[in-house]
Every structure is written in C-alpha cells, then in structure tokens.
Design a protein around this motif. Structure first.
Motif, mmCIF file in Angstrom:
data_model
loop_
_atom_site.group_PDB
_atom_site.id
_atom_site.type_symbol
_atom_site.label_atom_id
_atom_site.label_comp_id
_atom_site.label_asym_id
_atom_site.label_seq_id
_atom_site.Cartn_x
_atom_site.Cartn_y
_atom_site.Cartn_z
ATOM 1 N N MET A 152 -11.067 2.805 7.883
ATOM 2 C CA MET A 152 -9.864 3.315 7.276
ATOM 3 C C MET A 152 -8.674 2.626 7.914
ATOM 4 O O MET A 152 -8.650 2.369 9.114
ATOM 5 C CB MET A 152 -9.773 4.824 7.494
ATOM 6 C CG MET A 152 -8.635 5.438 6.702
ATOM 7 S SD MET A 152 -8.694 7.226 6.676
ATOM 8 C CE MET A 152 -7.600 7.588 7.996
ATOM 9 N N LEU A 169 -4.164 2.450 7.870
ATOM 10 C CA LEU A 169 -2.965 3.242 7.586
ATOM 11 C C LEU A 169 -1.754 2.339 7.572
ATOM 12 O O LEU A 169 -1.536 1.548 8.496
ATOM 13 C CB LEU A 169 -2.785 4.339 8.641
ATOM 14 C CG LEU A 169 -1.552 5.226 8.499
ATOM 15 C CD1 LEU A 169 -1.573 5.991 7.176
ATOM 16 C CD2 LEU A 169 -1.469 6.198 9.681
ATOM 17 N N LEU A 202 1.564 11.410 1.909
ATOM 18 C CA LEU A 202 0.498 10.501 2.292
ATOM 19 C C LEU A 202 -0.299 10.182 1.033
ATOM 20 O O LEU A 202 -0.721 11.090 0.311
ATOM 21 C CB LEU A 202 -0.401 11.154 3.346
ATOM 22 C CG LEU A 202 -1.507 10.293 3.924
ATOM 23 C CD1 LEU A 202 -0.932 9.092 4.668
ATOM 24 C CD2 LEU A 202 -2.368 11.122 4.855
ATOM 25 N N TYR A 203 -0.500 8.894 0.764
ATOM 26 C CA TYR A 203 -1.092 8.452 -0.487
ATOM 27 C C TYR A 203 -2.314 7.579 -0.224
ATOM 28 O O TYR A 203 -2.320 6.765 0.698
ATOM 29 C CB TYR A 203 -0.073 7.622 -1.287
ATOM 30 C CG TYR A 203 1.210 8.366 -1.544
ATOM 31 C CD1 TYR A 203 1.385 9.075 -2.724
ATOM 32 C CD2 TYR A 203 2.233 8.376 -0.606
ATOM 33 C CE1 TYR A 203 2.558 9.770 -2.974
ATOM 34 C CE2 TYR A 203 3.411 9.074 -0.841
ATOM 35 C CZ TYR A 203 3.565 9.768 -2.020
ATOM 36 O OH TYR A 203 4.722 10.460 -2.255
ATOM 37 N N ALA A 204 -3.327 7.712 -1.055
ATOM 38 C CA ALA A 204 -4.490 6.833 -1.006
ATOM 39 C C ALA A 204 -4.134 5.534 -1.710
ATOM 40 O O ALA A 204 -3.569 5.545 -2.800
ATOM 41 C CB ALA A 204 -5.682 7.498 -1.689
ATOM 42 N N ASN A 205 -4.463 4.426 -1.081
ATOM 43 C CA ASN A 205 -4.200 3.104 -1.657
ATOM 44 C C ASN A 205 -5.521 2.389 -1.949
ATOM 45 O O ASN A 205 -5.630 1.180 -1.827
ATOM 46 C CB ASN A 205 -3.341 2.285 -0.672
ATOM 47 C CG ASN A 205 -2.821 1.004 -1.284
ATOM 48 O OD1 ASN A 205 -2.626 0.903 -2.491
ATOM 49 N ND2 ASN A 205 -2.606 0.014 -0.451
ATOM 50 N N HIS A 206 -6.525 3.151 -2.349
ATOM 51 C CA HIS A 206 -7.872 2.630 -2.545
ATOM 52 C C HIS A 206 -7.963 1.582 -3.657
ATOM 53 O O HIS A 206 -8.826 0.707 -3.598
ATOM 54 C CB HIS A 206 -8.856 3.755 -2.847
ATOM 55 C CG HIS A 206 -8.878 4.812 -1.787
ATOM 56 N ND1 HIS A 206 -9.450 4.624 -0.547
ATOM 57 C CD2 HIS A 206 -8.370 6.069 -1.772
ATOM 58 C CE1 HIS A 206 -9.303 5.718 0.168
ATOM 59 N NE2 HIS A 206 -8.648 6.603 -0.544
ATOM 60 N N ASP A 231 -7.699 2.445 2.500
ATOM 61 C CA ASP A 231 -6.312 2.374 2.969
ATOM 62 C C ASP A 231 -5.512 3.584 2.509
ATOM 63 O O ASP A 231 -5.727 4.116 1.416
ATOM 64 C CB ASP A 231 -5.650 1.097 2.437
ATOM 65 C CG ASP A 231 -4.273 0.873 3.033
ATOM 66 O OD1 ASP A 231 -4.126 1.028 4.254
ATOM 67 O OD2 ASP A 231 -3.355 0.528 2.272
ATOM 68 N N HIS A 232 -4.593 4.028 3.364
ATOM 69 C CA HIS A 232 -3.650 5.099 3.042
ATOM 70 C C HIS A 232 -2.248 4.645 3.422
ATOM 71 O O HIS A 232 -2.084 3.828 4.335
ATOM 72 C CB HIS A 232 -3.996 6.374 3.805
ATOM 73 C CG HIS A 232 -5.274 6.986 3.359
ATOM 74 N ND1 HIS A 232 -6.512 6.503 3.756
ATOM 75 C CD2 HIS A 232 -5.513 8.020 2.529
ATOM 76 C CE1 HIS A 232 -7.452 7.229 3.185
ATOM 77 N NE2 HIS A 232 -6.881 8.160 2.437
ATOM 78 N N GLU A 275 -2.405 9.106 -5.391
ATOM 79 C CA GLU A 275 -2.696 7.676 -5.362
ATOM 80 C C GLU A 275 -1.407 6.872 -5.279
ATOM 81 O O GLU A 275 -0.439 7.186 -5.968
ATOM 82 C CB GLU A 275 -3.462 7.265 -6.620
ATOM 83 C CG GLU A 275 -4.800 7.927 -6.776
ATOM 84 C CD GLU A 275 -5.818 7.441 -5.753
ATOM 85 O OE1 GLU A 275 -5.794 6.252 -5.379
ATOM 86 O OE2 GLU A 275 -6.631 8.277 -5.309
ATOM 87 N N TRP A 276 -1.410 5.843 -4.471
ATOM 88 C CA TRP A 276 -0.232 5.000 -4.346
ATOM 89 C C TRP A 276 0.001 4.248 -5.662
ATOM 90 O O TRP A 276 1.027 4.181 -6.213
ATOM 91 C CB TRP A 276 -0.396 3.981 -3.202
ATOM 92 C CG TRP A 276 0.859 3.189 -3.011
ATOM 93 C CD1 TRP A 276 1.102 1.913 -3.444
ATOM 94 C CD2 TRP A 276 2.066 3.623 -2.361
ATOM 95 N NE1 TRP A 276 2.375 1.519 -3.092
ATOM 96 C CE2 TRP A 276 2.985 2.558 -2.431
ATOM 97 C CE3 TRP A 276 2.456 4.787 -1.738
ATOM 98 C CZ2 TRP A 276 4.278 2.630 -1.890
ATOM 99 C CZ3 TRP A 276 3.725 4.864 -1.198
ATOM 100 C CH2 TRP A 276 4.636 3.797 -1.274
#
Length: 132
Positions: free
Chosen positions: A1, A3, A65-69, A75-76, A131-132
């Motif tokens: 993971m 950040l 806080l956003y998930a950047n998957h 990635d977050h 989600e980002w």
C-alpha cells in the motif's frame, strides 16, 4: 500500500492552485508521496511548498481519504485544505513544468478527472466519492 497527499489551495480571489508535472499528463492539485517515517500531515506542507511555492502558516485540514486504485493498485490519497498560507520559493527542480492559479469555472485543458471531482465536491456540493 502507498499513500500520497494533495493540497486544495485557493488565493484571495478564490482561484485554485494547480500544477503540471514533467513526468505525467494533466493538471493536478499539488502534492506527492508520503515518505518513510513521515506522516501525511507532515508530508502535505512539504509537498505544497516544494511543488507549488505555498507555505502553510496554519495546520492544513484533512478533507478526506480516497482510494486511487484505478491509477495505482493499493494507492490512497489524503486531501488537505490550506486555510492559511503564504508564497515561498518552490523547490521542485525539474519535476514541475508549471504551477498557476485558475478560476474554478476556467480550469485549464487537461485538468485531471480526480482534480475536477475533488473541486466539485469541495465547492459545488457534489456527493463525496471514495475513489480519487
């Protein structure tokens, strides 16, 4: 993971600060990676000063806080708002092609989808996405 952190910084006219990197396409909110041994709240003032010449004069406020998957699996991104800041010398070297303030209704061509979504959430009342 992994950040990362991004900063939402506006000038006195309400324009938003964006950066264009030399290594990726589009205009983004300033920010970058959280380094080993560093917290997100320590990383965001460093990144904003380095990339965009914006020195926090008060602690930034965490927006979300956003998930950047979709871009980087695992990635977050933590998004912070700067309520108080002053200009400083940027230290971006060759990483940043340019940085500038833009009116929210006149964002430059190539502003990323994630950046546009965060601005719509922050200023237009659009529902916040995970989600980002």
């Amino acid at each position: 993971m992994t950040l990362g952190v991004r900063a939402l910084i506006c000038d006195g006219a309400g324009r938003v600060l964006l950066v264009r990197h030399t290594y990726s396409k589009g205009w983004h909110l300033p920010g970058g990676g959280v380094e080993r041994g560093e917290s997100a709240v320590e990383a965001i003032p460093r990144e904003a000063a380095e990339e965009a010449g914006a020195e926090a004069t008060a602690p930034p406020t965490l927006i979300g806080l956003y998930a950047n998957h979709a871009n980087f699996p695992g990635d977050h991104i933590a998004l912070y708002r700067f309520d108080a800041w002053r200009p400083c010398a940027s230290k971006h070297g060759s990483e940043i092609a340019e940085h500038a303030f833009f009116a929210r209704d006149a964002l430059p061509e190539g502003t990323t989808g994630g950046t546009r979504r965060r601005l719509a959430e922050a200023f237009e009342g659009v529902a916040i996405s995970a989600e980002w």
